[in-house]
Motif scaffolding. Structure first.
Motif, mmCIF file in Angstrom:
data_model
loop_
_atom_site.group_PDB
_atom_site.id
_atom_site.type_symbol
_atom_site.label_atom_id
_atom_site.label_comp_id
_atom_site.label_asym_id
_atom_site.label_seq_id
_atom_site.Cartn_x
_atom_site.Cartn_y
_atom_site.Cartn_z
ATOM 1 N N THR A 9 0.802 -1.210 0.000
ATOM 2 C CA THR A 9 0.000 0.000 0.000
ATOM 3 C C THR A 9 0.843 1.273 0.000
ATOM 4 O O THR A 9 0.305 2.362 -0.066
ATOM 5 C CB THR A 9 -0.919 0.027 1.233
ATOM 6 O OG1 THR A 9 -0.120 0.013 2.418
ATOM 7 C CG2 THR A 9 -1.850 -1.164 1.240
ATOM 8 N N ALA A 10 2.150 1.147 0.062
ATOM 9 C CA ALA A 10 2.981 2.320 0.270
ATOM 10 C C ALA A 10 3.069 3.226 -0.949
ATOM 11 O O ALA A 10 3.146 4.438 -0.823
ATOM 12 C CB ALA A 10 4.400 1.889 0.673
ATOM 13 N N GLY A 11 3.073 2.667 -2.160
ATOM 14 C CA GLY A 11 3.254 3.482 -3.338
ATOM 15 C C GLY A 11 4.715 3.858 -3.513
ATOM 16 O O GLY A 11 5.598 3.361 -2.809
ATOM 17 N N GLN A 13 8.289 5.619 -3.300
ATOM 18 C CA GLN A 13 8.985 6.271 -2.196
ATOM 19 C C GLN A 13 10.254 6.907 -2.727
ATOM 20 O O GLN A 13 11.068 6.250 -3.358
ATOM 21 C CB GLN A 13 9.310 5.263 -1.092
ATOM 22 C CG GLN A 13 8.084 4.683 -0.444
ATOM 23 C CD GLN A 13 8.423 3.587 0.540
ATOM 24 O OE1 GLN A 13 9.580 3.227 0.695
ATOM 25 N NE2 GLN A 13 7.427 3.054 1.196
ATOM 26 N N SER A 14 10.419 8.202 -2.498
ATOM 27 C CA SER A 14 11.561 8.914 -3.055
ATOM 28 C C SER A 14 12.472 9.493 -1.989
ATOM 29 O O SER A 14 13.490 10.088 -2.315
ATOM 30 C CB SER A 14 11.072 10.042 -3.978
ATOM 31 O OG SER A 14 10.162 10.895 -3.286
ATOM 32 N N GLY A 15 12.104 9.364 -0.711
ATOM 33 C CA GLY A 15 12.939 9.887 0.356
ATOM 34 C C GLY A 15 13.964 8.870 0.815
ATOM 35 O O GLY A 15 14.203 7.852 0.160
ATOM 36 N N LEU A 16 14.588 9.158 1.964
ATOM 37 C CA LEU A 16 15.556 8.237 2.557
ATOM 38 C C LEU A 16 15.162 8.003 4.006
ATOM 39 O O LEU A 16 14.927 8.953 4.754
ATOM 40 C CB LEU A 16 16.968 8.812 2.486
ATOM 41 C CG LEU A 16 18.088 7.830 2.879
ATOM 42 C CD1 LEU A 16 18.318 6.823 1.753
ATOM 43 C CD2 LEU A 16 19.385 8.570 3.190
ATOM 44 N N PHE A 17 15.105 6.743 4.397
ATOM 45 C CA PHE A 17 14.675 6.337 5.728
ATOM 46 C C PHE A 17 15.906 5.890 6.516
ATOM 47 O O PHE A 17 16.536 4.893 6.178
ATOM 48 C CB PHE A 17 13.653 5.218 5.600
ATOM 49 C CG PHE A 17 13.102 4.700 6.912
ATOM 50 C CD1 PHE A 17 13.196 5.423 8.090
ATOM 51 C CD2 PHE A 17 12.457 3.466 6.950
ATOM 52 C CE1 PHE A 17 12.676 4.940 9.283
ATOM 53 C CE2 PHE A 17 11.932 2.966 8.129
ATOM 54 C CZ PHE A 17 12.044 3.706 9.300
ATOM 55 N N ILE A 18 16.243 6.636 7.582
ATOM 56 C CA ILE A 18 17.416 6.361 8.415
ATOM 57 C C ILE A 18 16.959 6.029 9.828
ATOM 58 O O ILE A 18 16.206 6.792 10.432
ATOM 59 C CB ILE A 18 18.354 7.587 8.471
ATOM 60 C CG1 ILE A 18 18.764 8.027 7.062
ATOM 61 C CG2 ILE A 18 19.584 7.292 9.327
ATOM 62 C CD1 ILE A 18 19.452 9.382 7.034
ATOM 63 N N SER A 19 17.425 4.917 10.352
ATOM 64 C CA SER A 19 17.144 4.578 11.753
ATOM 65 C C SER A 19 18.432 4.645 12.565
ATOM 66 O O SER A 19 19.530 4.447 12.034
ATOM 67 C CB SER A 19 16.518 3.188 11.882
ATOM 68 O OG SER A 19 17.439 2.178 11.495
ATOM 69 N N PHE A 20 18.278 4.936 13.851
ATOM 70 C CA PHE A 20 19.385 4.924 14.805
ATOM 71 C C PHE A 20 19.135 3.807 15.804
ATOM 72 O O PHE A 20 18.034 3.686 16.348
ATOM 73 C CB PHE A 20 19.476 6.258 15.556
ATOM 74 C CG PHE A 20 20.249 7.326 14.832
ATOM 75 C CD1 PHE A 20 21.460 7.790 15.346
ATOM 76 C CD2 PHE A 20 19.776 7.873 13.645
ATOM 77 C CE1 PHE A 20 22.173 8.784 14.679
ATOM 78 C CE2 PHE A 20 20.480 8.865 12.984
ATOM 79 C CZ PHE A 20 21.679 9.318 13.495
ATOM 80 N N GLU A 21 20.172 3.013 16.069
ATOM 81 C CA GLU A 21 20.061 1.928 17.036
ATOM 82 C C GLU A 21 21.255 1.953 17.986
ATOM 83 O O GLU A 21 22.267 2.607 17.720
ATOM 84 C CB GLU A 21 19.992 0.571 16.326
ATOM 85 C CG GLU A 21 18.777 0.374 15.430
ATOM 86 C CD GLU A 21 17.472 0.208 16.181
ATOM 87 O OE1 GLU A 21 17.494 0.168 17.446
ATOM 88 O OE2 GLU A 21 16.420 0.119 15.523
ATOM 89 N N GLY A 22 21.121 1.220 19.070
ATOM 90 C CA GLY A 22 22.185 1.131 20.062
ATOM 91 C C GLY A 22 21.600 0.851 21.433
ATOM 92 O O GLY A 22 20.389 0.925 21.641
ATOM 93 N N LEU A 98 8.275 9.902 3.350
ATOM 94 C CA LEU A 98 9.118 9.347 2.291
ATOM 95 C C LEU A 98 8.523 9.621 0.915
ATOM 96 O O LEU A 98 9.250 9.962 -0.026
ATOM 97 C CB LEU A 98 9.298 7.837 2.501
ATOM 98 C CG LEU A 98 10.119 7.411 3.715
ATOM 99 C CD1 LEU A 98 10.083 5.889 3.857
ATOM 100 C CD2 LEU A 98 11.554 7.905 3.619
ATOM 101 N N ALA A 99 7.208 9.486 0.803
ATOM 102 C CA ALA A 99 6.553 9.734 -0.478
ATOM 103 C C ALA A 99 6.709 11.186 -0.917
ATOM 104 O O ALA A 99 6.698 11.491 -2.112
ATOM 105 C CB ALA A 99 5.073 9.359 -0.386
#
Length: 220
Positions: A9-11, A13-22, A98-99
């Motif tokens: 359902t997302a369609g 996506q042209s952005g960038l998805f960054i996650s932080f972990e630790g 993101l879209a």
């Protein structure tokens, strides 16, 4: 009844998805904010969000899972709560940003659930991944892992003296287990993980993070 997952359902996506972990106390939240400032200075549109949380419904679930006694929920219940929060967050915050071509910076995502509920509180990694595939269907494009000594991280986390200390109350053994687990995840998902030395001063950490993000942006 037919269910449709997030990927379907997302369609586009042209952005960038960054996650932080630790581990707790590794400085993720501080470095998320510094990265936002650095990217905005480059003229980019950035959305800063967090997990659990990031949307009104998910923030309500956050209060349930991060406050109270350590044994408030079973690991299985936590997995369901975190997945419900993540689905709402994905639908209402992450995918729309993101879209629209924005950079989304998220303080924790599914890798934290893989660690805290999937490994530390029972051998439930398979359950976490099954629910993730069914209801989320999305990984970050880039995951920044701030790696540091577990004892130092726990000391920092406890010094905050906030109300969201349910997981910190599990103690140093959990922190050590989580550090090892996150490093193992970085090997498993080496294409999207970048390990940053958290023992540096804050400026050094921020510089290494920005360098990694700029590479990802150039390749996007």
């Amino acid at each position: 009844m037919t269910t449709t997952n997030a990927t379907a359902t997302a369609g586009p996506q042209s952005g960038l998805f960054i996650s932080f972990e630790g581990i707790d106390g590794s400085g993720k939240s501080t470095q998320c904010r510094r990265l936002v400032a650095a990217l905005e200075a480059q003229g980019r549109e950035v959305v800063l969000t967090r997990e659990p949380g990031g949307s009104p419904g998910a923030e309500e679930i956050r209060a349930l899972v991060l406050q109270g006694d350590a044994d408030r929920w079973s690991a299985e219940t936590e997995i369901l709560l975190f997945t419900a929060a993540r689905r709402d967050h994905l639908e209402r915050t992450i995918l729309p940003a993101l879209a629209a071509g924005k950079v989304v910076i998220c303080d924790r995502f599914a890798d934290s659930t893989r660690m805290y509920q999937g490994l530390s509180r029972g051998d439930l990694r398979g359950t976490v991944d099954q629910l993730h595939d069914l209801m989320i269907g999305r990984e970050p494009d880039l995951t920044i892992l701030i790696d540091m000594d577990p004892e130092v991280g726990l000391s920092r986390a406890l010094s905050r003296q906030g109300v969201e200390e349910r997981f910190e109350s599990f103690g140093a053994d959990l922190q050590r287990q989580m550090r090892a687990g996150f490093l193992a995840l970085a090997d498993e998902f080496a294409d999207r993980f970048r390990i940053i030395n958290g023992a540096q001063d804050m400026d050094g950490v921020a510089a290494d993070i920005l360098a990694a993000v700029n590479v990802a942006l150039a390749e996007a």
